[in-house]
Design a protein around this motif. Structure first.
Motif, short mmCIF file in Angstrom:
data_model
loop_
_atom_site.label_atom_id
_atom_site.label_comp_id
_atom_site.label_asym_id
_atom_site.label_seq_id
_atom_site.Cartn_x
_atom_site.Cartn_y
_atom_site.Cartn_z
N TYR A 50 0.85 -1.19 0.00
CA TYR A 50 0.00 0.00 0.00
C TYR A 50 0.88 1.23 0.00
O TYR A 50 1.94 1.25 0.64
CB TYR A 50 -0.89 0.04 1.24
N ASP A 51 0.41 2.26 -0.69
CA ASP A 51 1.12 3.53 -0.72
C ASP A 51 0.89 4.27 0.59
O ASP A 51 -0.23 4.30 1.11
CB ASP A 51 0.62 4.38 -1.89
N PRO A 56 6.01 3.08 1.56
CA PRO A 56 4.95 2.07 1.47
C PRO A 56 4.79 1.27 2.76
O PRO A 56 5.63 1.33 3.66
CB PRO A 56 5.47 1.17 0.36
N THR A 66 4.81 -8.99 -2.68
CA THR A 66 5.53 -7.73 -2.61
C THR A 66 6.95 -7.96 -3.12
O THR A 66 7.61 -8.91 -2.71
CB THR A 66 5.55 -7.19 -1.16
N ARG A 136 -3.79 0.54 -2.87
CA ARG A 136 -2.93 -0.60 -3.18
C ARG A 136 -1.98 -0.25 -4.32
O ARG A 136 -2.33 0.52 -5.22
CB ARG A 136 -3.76 -1.82 -3.56
N ILE A 137 -0.80 -0.82 -4.26
CA ILE A 137 0.19 -0.63 -5.33
C ILE A 137 0.14 -1.85 -6.23
O ILE A 137 0.53 -2.95 -5.82
CB ILE A 137 1.60 -0.41 -4.74
N ASP A 141 5.29 -3.51 -6.42
CA ASP A 141 6.64 -2.97 -6.61
C ASP A 141 6.60 -1.46 -6.44
O ASP A 141 6.17 -0.72 -7.33
CB ASP A 141 7.12 -3.36 -8.01
N TRP A 142 7.03 -0.98 -5.27
CA TRP A 142 6.91 0.44 -4.95
C TRP A 142 7.63 1.38 -5.90
O TRP A 142 7.04 2.36 -6.38
CB TRP A 142 7.35 0.68 -3.49
N ARG A 145 5.68 2.08 -9.14
CA ARG A 145 4.26 2.48 -8.99
C ARG A 145 3.85 3.65 -9.87
O ARG A 145 2.69 3.87 -10.08
CB ARG A 145 3.97 2.80 -7.52
N ARG A 146 4.77 4.44 -10.35
CA ARG A 146 4.39 5.67 -11.09
C ARG A 146 4.36 5.45 -12.56
O ARG A 146 4.79 4.73 -13.22
CB ARG A 146 5.39 6.78 -10.75
#
Length: 146
Positions: A50-51, A56, A66, A136-137, A141-142, A145-146
């Motif tokens: 989660y962001d 995260p 994750t 949620r991401i 993978d943080w 995420r963008r």
């Protein structure tokens, strides 16, 4: 997901990092540069990402995954790194105000083998809030995420 507490762990464990401690992220060089013997890709089964506010949280959830890095501390750096990471994550054993809890879980290496590692998961009250209203991401993978 079967976790163990610090009292149940016989010796040093690697750390599984999935957010700001990953290579190229804000805290990697501040906390890990020169203190590790190895860093390798890994994945934490049964944990959803989660962001958070600039970082995260991993939350237990069967079937999720994750992505992160498995970090092995240099032996002479282990004790100090454990203290530093607990401080960074604002983790104090037994404190109900914790944002994270540190638990030992199985992390899967790129070759498919599993290794027990320290993981900072969202504390129960934080995890409950994230499950209700968190973001949620996708893909777990943080950095991606963008």
């Amino acid at each position: 997901m079967t976790a163990e507490t610090a009292a149940e762990i016989p010796g040093p464990l690697p750390f599984f990092v999935y957010g700001t401690l990953r290579p190229g992220q804000a805290n990697h060089d501040l906390y890990l540069r020169g203190r590790t013997a190895a860093e390798e890709p890994g994945r934490l089964p049964d944990a959803e990402l989660y962001d958070g506010p600039g970082y995260p949280y991993a939350v237990a959830r069967p079937g999720a995954e994750t992505r992160g890095e498995l970090v092995t501390a240099r032996p002479e750096e282990y004790a100090g790194l454990l203290v530093a990471l607990d401080r960074l994550e604002e983790y104090v054993p037994g404190d109900p105000r914790n944002l994270y809890v540190r638990v030992a879980l199985d992390v899967v290496r790129a070759d498919g083998t599993a290794v027990r590692a320290w993981v900072y998961l969202a504390a129960p009250r934080v995890a409950a809030r994230l499950r209700e209203t968190g973001t949620r991401i996708a893909g777990g993978d943080w950095p991606a995420r963008r």
